[in-house]
Design a protein around this motif. Structure first.
Motif, PDB file in Angstrom:
ATOM      1  N   VAL A   1      -4.352  10.539  -0.802  1.00 29.86           N
ATOM      2  CA  VAL A   1      -4.718   9.176  -1.208  1.00 29.86           C
ATOM      3  C   VAL A   1      -4.114   8.149  -0.260  1.00 29.86           C
ATOM      4  O   VAL A   1      -2.932   8.226   0.105  1.00 29.86           O
ATOM      5  CB  VAL A   1      -4.248   8.886  -2.650  1.00 29.86           C
ATOM      6  N   ARG A   2      -4.942   7.204   0.142  1.00 30.10           N
ATOM      7  CA  ARG A   2      -4.477   5.990   0.813  1.00 30.10           C
ATOM      8  C   ARG A   2      -4.982   4.819   0.003  1.00 30.10           C
ATOM      9  O   ARG A   2      -6.152   4.757  -0.372  1.00 30.10           O
ATOM     10  CB  ARG A   2      -5.022   5.883   2.235  1.00 30.10           C
ATOM     11  N   SER A   3      -4.115   3.866  -0.300  1.00 32.92           N
ATOM     12  CA  SER A   3      -4.513   2.718  -1.105  1.00 32.92           C
ATOM     13  C   SER A   3      -3.768   1.475  -0.643  1.00 32.92           C
ATOM     14  O   SER A   3      -2.622   1.554  -0.193  1.00 32.92           O
ATOM     15  CB  SER A   3      -4.213   2.971  -2.590  1.00 32.92           C
ATOM     16  N   SER A   4      -4.439   0.327  -0.736  1.00 36.12           N
ATOM     17  CA  SER A   4      -3.783  -0.952  -0.472  1.00 36.12           C
ATOM     18  C   SER A   4      -4.279  -1.962  -1.486  1.00 36.12           C
ATOM     19  O   SER A   4      -5.410  -1.863  -1.979  1.00 36.12           O
ATOM     20  CB  SER A   4      -4.060  -1.439   0.956  1.00 36.12           C
ATOM     21  N   TRP A   5      -3.418  -2.928  -1.805  1.00 34.68           N
ATOM     22  CA  TRP A   5      -3.794  -3.920  -2.810  1.00 34.68           C
ATOM     23  C   TRP A   5      -3.222  -5.272  -2.413  1.00 34.68           C
ATOM     24  O   TRP A   5      -2.177  -5.372  -1.770  1.00 34.68           O
ATOM     25  CB  TRP A   5      -3.324  -3.501  -4.195  1.00 34.68           C
ATOM     26  N   GLN A   6      -3.934  -6.336  -2.809  1.00 34.78           N
ATOM     27  CA  GLN A   6      -3.521  -7.696  -2.463  1.00 34.78           C
ATOM     28  C   GLN A   6      -3.074  -8.435  -3.713  1.00 34.78           C
ATOM     29  O   GLN A   6      -3.665  -8.301  -4.786  1.00 34.78           O
ATOM     30  CB  GLN A   6      -4.668  -8.462  -1.793  1.00 34.78           C
TER      31      GLN A   6
ATOM     32  N   GLY B   1       0.806  -1.213   0.000  1.00 33.48           N
ATOM     33  CA  GLY B   1       0.000   0.000   0.000  1.00 33.48           C
ATOM     34  C   GLY B   1       0.837   1.258   0.000  1.00 33.48           C
ATOM     35  O   GLY B   1       2.067   1.238   0.085  1.00 33.48           O
ATOM     36  N   LEU B   2       0.120   2.382  -0.101  1.00 37.20           N
ATOM     37  CA  LEU B   2       0.740   3.696   0.020  1.00 37.20           C
ATOM     38  C   LEU B   2      -0.196   4.605   0.797  1.00 37.20           C
ATOM     39  O   LEU B   2      -1.416   4.441   0.777  1.00 37.20           O
ATOM     40  CB  LEU B   2       1.090   4.287  -1.349  1.00 37.20           C
TER      41      LEU B   2
END
Length: 325
Positions: A206-211, A169-170
């Motif tokens: 922006v906050r983002s996370s990915w799997q 994530g960021l």
């Protein structure tokens, strides 16, 4: 009158009698905020990576909680030392790879550890540059802290899992554009006070996370930078005219869709975009200072952090959703 001894025994019996009414539903322990800097010296050219690592272990037994038996506890200080020892032995490449290394180590070293969870933040150091344009010279061993966005990952592995679960994530990616954003035709009822905004300042953090659906042969550095590029590309667009945003919701969706289209190893991505408002200031109250001609174009705005709108969504591949059913 009941003696003190009988009272104590009675209380103890009640505690023993009711202990089977409770269950520890979640537990674990670890070491937070383990900071480590790794330097690679390739002649005169040096490279650095700085991580802040958190480790958590879940043991097979709960006897440390229930009986005060510490015989299975891998001390948090030992977990801290493990971070430094593995960094010295293997180096620091990507946060994801180091997180997987730590998971593998703890599960292999301690047979009574059932689950390992690792959280890593990477500090955003960039090589210092001098000069102008494409011929800028990069310094061999000097770096500057450039917190455009903070990179992180969460790696979790249970005993028996074929591979760890990796979520990257960021956070803190703050962006702003002064035009090519609107918000119109929303619900118009007795509660509405906001007018249609055909041309507004659009700013968000922006906050983002990915799997990842796989962790085999994944270039995690490339993927992280590609996700950030997709977000910025759909927010800003090309350099001259940019890209029009009819809403934060649409911009968020387009960024997530481009990520899934661009990176097949990512199965799911979520994103949060809170509004950072910049409201117009009413200069019409000061006609002796600001004349009418000067009010034709707005140039001064009032930044307001709170309250703030919050927009979020998660986008999954349909194939991923079906496999979970």
């Amino acid at each position: 009158m009941m003696s003190r001894k009988l009272i104590d025994e009675s209380a103890g019996n009640k505690l023993r009698d009711t202990s089977d009414q409770y269950v520890i539903s979640n537990y674990g322990y670890g070491k937070d905020s383990v900071k480590v800097l790794h330097v690679v010296r390739n002649g005169l050219v040096h490279s650095i990576k700085e991580f802040e690592v958190g480790t958590k272990l879940k043991l097979a037994s709960q006897k440390d909680y229930l009986q005060g038996d510490n015989s299975d506890i891998v001390a948090t200080d030992s977990q801290k030392n493990t971070v430094y020892l593995l960094a010295r032995k293997h180096g620091l490449k990507s946060p994801e790879e180091f997180g997987m290394l730590l998971c593998s180590h703890f599960l292999a070293k301690y047979s009574h550890v059932n689950e390992v969870s690792i959280h890593i933040d990477e500090y955003p150091w960039s090589r210092m540059g001098f000069g102008k344009g494409p011929y800028q010279d990069l310094h061999n061993h000097a770096f500057v802290f450039t917190p455009t966005a903070i990179r992180y990952c969460d790696v979790t592995q249970k005993r028996g899992d074929r591979s760890p679960t990796v979520i990257s994530g960021l956070t803190d990616l703050r962006v702003l554009k002064t035009t090519q954003s609107a918000f119109v035709n929303f619900v118009d009822d007795e509660y509405r006070s906001l007018p249609d905004q055909h041309d507004r300042i659009f700013s968000t953090v922006v906050r983002s996370s990915w799997q990842y659906s796989t962790v085999q042969d994944v270039d995690f550095d490339f993927c992280w930078n590609k996700v950030k590029h997709c977000i910025l590309d759909n927010f800003a667009g090309e350099t001259v005219k940019g890209i029009f945003s009819p809403s934060v919701q649409n911009t968020l969706y387009l960024a997530e869709k481009q990520v899934l289209q661009s990176i097949p190893e990512i199965s799911s991505i979520d994103m949060t975009m809170p509004n950072k408002h910049y409201f117009s200031f009413d200069f019409s109250k000061f006609p002796k200072v600001i004349n009418g001609d000067e009010l034709k174009e707005e140039t001064v705005f009032l930044p307001v952090d709170k309250p703030a709108g919050i927009i979020y969504a998660q986008l999954d591949r349909k194939s991923t959703m079906k496999s979970k059913l």
